[in-house]
Scaffold this motif. Structure first.
Motif, PDB file in Angstrom:
ATOM      1  N   SER A 312      43.579  27.542  31.650  1.00 30.29           N
ATOM      2  CA  SER A 312      44.175  28.710  32.288  1.00 30.29           C
ATOM      3  C   SER A 312      43.222  29.270  33.334  1.00 30.29           C
ATOM      4  O   SER A 312      41.998  29.183  33.193  1.00 30.29           O
ATOM      5  CB  SER A 312      44.481  29.812  31.260  1.00 30.29           C
ATOM      6  OG  SER A 312      45.384  29.348  30.276  1.00 30.29           O
ATOM      7  N   VAL A 313      43.811  29.869  34.379  1.00 31.84           N
ATOM      8  CA  VAL A 313      43.033  30.535  35.422  1.00 31.84           C
ATOM      9  C   VAL A 313      43.567  31.947  35.606  1.00 31.84           C
ATOM     10  O   VAL A 313      44.780  32.148  35.700  1.00 31.84           O
ATOM     11  CB  VAL A 313      43.124  29.793  36.772  1.00 31.84           C
ATOM     12  CG1 VAL A 313      42.177  30.427  37.795  1.00 31.84           C
ATOM     13  CG2 VAL A 313      42.808  28.313  36.618  1.00 31.84           C
ATOM     14  N   SER A 314      42.662  32.917  35.657  1.00 35.82           N
ATOM     15  CA  SER A 314      43.061  34.292  35.968  1.00 35.82           C
ATOM     16  C   SER A 314      42.232  34.805  37.139  1.00 35.82           C
ATOM     17  O   SER A 314      41.110  34.342  37.380  1.00 35.82           O
ATOM     18  CB  SER A 314      42.886  35.210  34.756  1.00 35.82           C
ATOM     19  OG  SER A 314      41.519  35.376  34.440  1.00 35.82           O
ATOM     20  N   LEU A 315      42.797  35.748  37.867  1.00 35.94           N
ATOM     21  CA  LEU A 315      42.125  36.357  39.012  1.00 35.94           C
ATOM     22  C   LEU A 315      42.119  37.862  38.800  1.00 35.94           C
ATOM     23  O   LEU A 315      43.169  38.481  38.594  1.00 35.94           O
ATOM     24  CB  LEU A 315      42.843  35.995  40.310  1.00 35.94           C
ATOM     25  CG  LEU A 315      42.154  36.354  41.630  1.00 35.94           C
ATOM     26  CD1 LEU A 315      42.671  35.454  42.751  1.00 35.94           C
ATOM     27  CD2 LEU A 315      42.385  37.804  42.026  1.00 35.94           C
ATOM     28  N   THR A 316      40.925  38.454  38.844  1.00 36.61           N
ATOM     29  CA  THR A 316      40.767  39.903  38.732  1.00 36.61           C
ATOM     30  C   THR A 316      40.306  40.433  40.077  1.00 36.61           C
ATOM     31  O   THR A 316      39.271  40.009  40.599  1.00 36.61           O
ATOM     32  CB  THR A 316      39.740  40.265  37.645  1.00 36.61           C
ATOM     33  OG1 THR A 316      40.153  39.715  36.394  1.00 36.61           O
ATOM     34  CG2 THR A 316      39.621  41.771  37.512  1.00 36.61           C
ATOM     35  N   THR A 317      41.082  41.336  40.656  1.00 34.64           N
ATOM     36  CA  THR A 317      40.748  41.885  41.973  1.00 34.64           C
ATOM     37  C   THR A 317      39.701  42.991  41.834  1.00 34.64           C
ATOM     38  O   THR A 317      39.365  43.415  40.723  1.00 34.64           O
ATOM     39  CB  THR A 317      41.994  42.433  42.668  1.00 34.64           C
ATOM     40  OG1 THR A 317      42.461  43.580  41.937  1.00 34.64           O
ATOM     41  CG2 THR A 317      43.098  41.392  42.723  1.00 34.64           C
ATOM     42  N   SER A 318      39.219  43.487  42.967  1.00 32.43           N
ATOM     43  CA  SER A 318      38.215  44.553  42.948  1.00 32.43           C
ATOM     44  C   SER A 318      38.746  45.839  42.334  1.00 32.43           C
ATOM     45  O   SER A 318      37.969  46.708  41.924  1.00 32.43           O
ATOM     46  CB  SER A 318      37.703  44.817  44.368  1.00 32.43           C
ATOM     47  OG  SER A 318      38.779  45.135  45.235  1.00 32.43           O
ATOM     48  N   SER A 319      40.073  45.948  42.245  1.00 30.77           N
ATOM     49  CA  SER A 319      40.672  47.120  41.600  1.00 30.77           C
ATOM     50  C   SER A 319      40.588  47.043  40.079  1.00 30.77           C
ATOM     51  O   SER A 319      40.892  48.012  39.384  1.00 30.77           O
ATOM     52  CB  SER A 319      42.149  47.249  42.011  1.00 30.77           C
ATOM     53  OG  SER A 319      42.914  46.184  41.472  1.00 30.77           O
ATOM     54  N   GLY A 320      40.205  45.871  39.563  1.00 30.13           N
ATOM     55  CA  GLY A 320      40.109  45.681  38.125  1.00 30.13           C
ATOM     56  C   GLY A 320      41.357  45.121  37.486  1.00 30.13           C
ATOM     57  O   GLY A 320      41.398  44.906  36.266  1.00 30.13           O
TER      58      GLY A 320
END
Length: 432
Positions: A312-320
């Motif tokens: 699995s791949v997840s992406l967390t932006t600078s907003s959290g």
């Protein structure tokens, strides 16, 4: 078969069950020098301390070699060979087994427990192995086809050699980093106007991930001596998760005629815990069926050399805000690590302990199974939607990518890899 139980409390959903026992390199407040440990639940069993306190008293075969657990990498332990890896791992499982045969070693030894069992949150993780050389392959058939369609059309998506051999190129071992290391956006030459063929110097605008597996070598080979396909498994130590970051715009300009260079050599992130080949043995499987008959030196004769690892791949932006951006299986590989090693050495190329093989990007057939943004966005023509309303074509500064992988579904019996994480920082500012 019911999962084994440890006397140590382990979350049933933990990647580091007693069925796993992955090896890594840690440092702690008490011992700042990196040294060897294994993971069990949310603890590390510090093998440097364990060995010093006579924890291997019931395993005479390892006693002359206990110094390997005080080394700053796993190389010395890996070089002891697959048979020794197996014996040590099984012994540690027995020590951790509820009411096992060695209760006096750790289960009933409160003093050693306090000294050798360290919460993972108090451990600093280090690169598990010293790597002389790193080779990245291209064994994900679906990924290779999808990218080929993007740039050459469906009729010429795969090159004529693709199904005959595991295509690869030599990467850069000096930029292999452990999970949690920040990743600076690379600078390089890109085309502002592809029609004019005149490059500009710029930070990459098409920063991408590549969902891969990495495999470490534990048995060296000599210059001029190929590793036979039937012997290749004994040369393989264990597997890690890998993100082989890619700058697609830099790559598009530079890759002809010799392939990737600065677009790929700036960072490769790996997970810190090495899952041994024996821990993966219950999850062996066949990969993608090759409809082309390979030459005899690559023919595994129906041996199962792939693994059922859910990725699995997840992406967390600078907003959290975190978003899942892909799920796939490691069974989506055409060639196995033994085949990669056999092919790599067929001309006589030698291997050293700690050398690293990358699988290449792993993608499934459906849209949500694609292992990179290049595929998911059709090279930036479309956007993917993230939680909270944000969208992406490629990675932005402040984005954090996390890859996870796990074998099995039964509580208490999971064999996983933990996390492979990296956060994008702005490029170095350069003026001319």
């Amino acid at each position: 078969m019911a999962p084994l139980s440890s006397w140590l409390q382990v979350d049933p959903k933990s990647h580091f069950s007693i069925h796993n026992i992955p090896f890594g390199v840690i440092s702690t407040a008490e011992e700042s020098k990196p040294h060897v440990a294994v993971a069990i639940g949310d603890h590390a069993l510090d093998l440097h301390v364990f060995a010093q306190e006579n924890g291997f008293s019931a395993l005479s075969i390892i006693q002359p070699h206990q110094h390997v657990f005080s080394e700053p990498t796993l190389n010395a332990f890996a070089q002891l060979g697959r048979a020794m890896h197996r014996v040590v791992r099984e012994y540690l499982q027995s020590v951790l087994l509820k009411d096992g045969p060695f209760k006096n070693v750790l289960q009933e030894n409160q003093q050693l427990q306090q000294a050798a069992l360290v919460p993972l949150e108090k451990c600093k993780m280090h690169l598990p192995m010293f790597t002389n050389d790193y080779t990245d392959f291209y064994a994900g058939l679906n990924h290779a086809y999808n990218v080929g369609v993007l740039f050459r059309g469906p009729e010429n998506a795969l090159q004529p050699n693709y199904k005959h051999l595991p295509v690869g190129y030599h990467g850069r071992a000096s930029s292999v980093v452990v999970s949690g290391t920040s990743i600076k956006r690379p600078n390089g030459q890109i085309l502002a106007d592809p029609q004019k063929k005149e490059p500009m110097f710029s930070p990459s605008k098409k920063l991408d991930i590549e969902l891969e597996l990495g495999c470490f070598v534990c048995k060296p080979s000599s210059l001029g001596d190929p590793v036979r396909i039937e012997d290749a498994p004994e040369h393989l130590f264990g597997i890690v998760l890998m993100n082989d970051w890619s700058a697609r715009d830099i790559q598009a300009w530079e890759y002809v005629p010799l392939g990737p260079f600065n677009s790929k050599n700036w960072a490769t992130t790996i997970s810190p815990w090495v899952v041994l080949m024996d821990a993966l043995e219950p999850f062996t499987a066949k990969g993608i069926t090759n409809d082309t008959q390979v030459l005899p030196y690559l023919d595994e004769k129906d041996r199962k050399s792939h693994y059922s690892i859910d990725l699995s791949v997840s992406l967390t932006t600078s907003s959290g805000t975190a978003s899942s951006i892909g799920k796939t299986s490691s069974r989506n590989l055409l060639f196995s690590f033994p085949q990669m090693l056999a092919h790599h050495t067929i001309g006589g190329c030698p291997f050293n302990v700690g050398d690293l093989l990358g699988s290449g990007t792993i993608s499934g057939e459906s849209k949500n199974e694609k292992g990179c943004l290049l595929e998911q966005t059709d090279n930036g023509k479309t956007e993917i939607a993230l939680e909270g309303g944000e969208k992406r074509k490629f990675l932005e500064d402040g984005d954090q990518v996390t890859i996870t992988g796990c074998c099995g579904t039964e509580d208490g019996g999971l064999v996983g890899f933990g996390e492979c994480t990296g956060k994008i920082e702005p490029a170095v500012s350069m003026s001319f």
